[in-house]
Write an enzyme that holds these catalytic residues in place. Structure first.
Site, PDB file in Angstrom:
ATOM      1  N   ARG A 103      -0.053  17.788  14.255  1.00  0.00           N
ATOM      2  CA  ARG A 103      -0.551  16.811  13.268  1.00  0.00           C
ATOM      3  C   ARG A 103      -1.019  17.772  11.962  1.00  0.00           C
ATOM      4  NH1 ARG A 103      -5.082  14.611  11.414  1.00  0.00           N
ATOM      5  NH2 ARG A 103      -4.903  12.342  10.606  1.00  0.00           N
ATOM      6  N   LYS A 152       6.124   1.778  -2.697  1.00  0.00           N
ATOM      7  CA  LYS A 152       6.048   0.880  -1.574  1.00  0.00           C
ATOM      8  C   LYS A 152       6.018   1.262  -0.250  1.00  0.00           C
ATOM      9  CE  LYS A 152       8.519  -3.683  -0.103  1.00  0.00           C
ATOM     10  NZ  LYS A 152       7.291  -4.490  -0.450  1.00  0.00           N
ATOM     11  N   GLU A 185      -2.249  -7.692  -9.247  1.00  0.00           N
ATOM     12  CA  GLU A 185      -1.236  -8.419  -8.339  1.00  0.00           C
ATOM     13  C   GLU A 185      -1.882  -9.243  -7.020  1.00  0.00           C
ATOM     14  OE1 GLU A 185       1.608  -5.836  -7.046  1.00  0.00           O
ATOM     15  OE2 GLU A 185       0.198  -4.549  -6.003  1.00  0.00           O
TER      16      GLU A 185
END
Length: 288
Positions: A103, A152, A185
């Site tokens: 990691r 996204k 939004e």
């Protein structure tokens, strides 16, 4: 058992396995799309795929799949799952950077992206009928998410927290405003307001996701009506004084808002212009 796609294979869903060392799990380091389909026909497949490819490029992830490859994956998932899930399907596409042996925050070199896709049942497509419209009650809040909302990303914690903020107040969505008090939004939607017959929506920027339903709706309205459409900054005062407010997303299509902070939008009823917009969207959404 439904069929899913994982790294080149179509397999039963209960056989799909992804390493906990995958960076999508450890960092939310990935991109996703959800494409609705009805009776085997996708809505906005091309713009959905273009947005995904743009997001992957911004994250320097090379999935090594062409548009034709993605289309074949999508078509097979629809074909393999319609018997069990029905004719109304959402197709979820997910690409993470892949699995490393350790990691670390920096992008690792020479790892293969993880590519996962599955189908799931969605409601029947919305009908342009005021009496049957799925209308929403929303609240407002300050946008506290990160400043790359145009990507996204699978890192959706900020959106989830805002969505829950609305749910805790008994609302079905939340309208977000930046530090200058301008509309961005919702937690899971784009937003449009209507005042005196003019449609306004925030301009595309890093503050909002370039929604595919938003894109298709604006294109349809520009082509088939003479309604004025403005893409500009919108103040909270303008939102609260709007005649109509719409929420757009792949699952909601064009959804009318009845109340904001428990106060009615316009006359508190589904608006006339919404009916026009939903009728046109229903008629032309498969064109894209």
């Amino acid at each position: 058992m439904t069929t899913v796609y994982l790294n080149g294979d179509f397999i039963p869903a209960n056989q799909a396995k992804i390493s906990p060392m995958d960076r999508g799990f450890l960092f939310g380091d990935g991109i996703y799309e959800v494409i609705p389909s009805y009776n085997g026909r996708c809505v906005g497949f091309t713009p959905h795929l273009e947005r995904m490819q743009n997001g992957l490029a911004l994250l320097s992830i090379d999935a090594k799949l062409t548009a034709k490859d993605w289309q074949q994956i999508t078509n097979k998932l629809i074909a393999d799952n319609r018997a069990e899930l029905g004719d109304n399907l959402g197709i979820y596409l997910h690409v993470s950077r892949g699995t490393d042996t350790k990691r670390g925050h920096a992008f690792p070199a020479n790892i293969t992206p993880t590519i996962f896709a599955f189908a799931f049942a969605i409601p029947a497509q919305p009908i342009a009928d005021k009496a049957k419209a799925a209308a929403y009650h929303v609240v407002t809040g300050q946008d506290l998410r990160w400043q790359r909302c145009n990507i996204k990303s699978t890192s959706l914690l900020g959106n989830v927290l805002h969505y829950q903020q609305g749910a805790d107040q008994g609302a079905q969505e939340i309208l977000l405003f930046d530090q200058q008090g301008n509309l961005t939004e919702g937690a899971s939607v784009n937003v449009l307001i209507i005042k005196d017959g003019v449609i306004a929506t925030p301009p595309l920027s890093n503050k909002i996701l370039p929604g595919i339903t938003r894109q298709i709706l604006l294109a349809i309205l520009a082509k088939h009506t003479d309604i004025e459409i403005q893409q500009r900054e919108i103040s909270q005062a303008e939102v609260l004084a709007a005649d109509e407010i719409w929420l757009t997303s792949s699952s909601k299509e064009v959804a009318p808002v009845l109340t904001v902070n428990n106060q009615p939008v316009g006359n508190g009823q589904v608006g006339d212009l919404w009916l026009v917009a939903q009728q046109l969207f229903s008629a032309h959404k498969f064109d894209y």
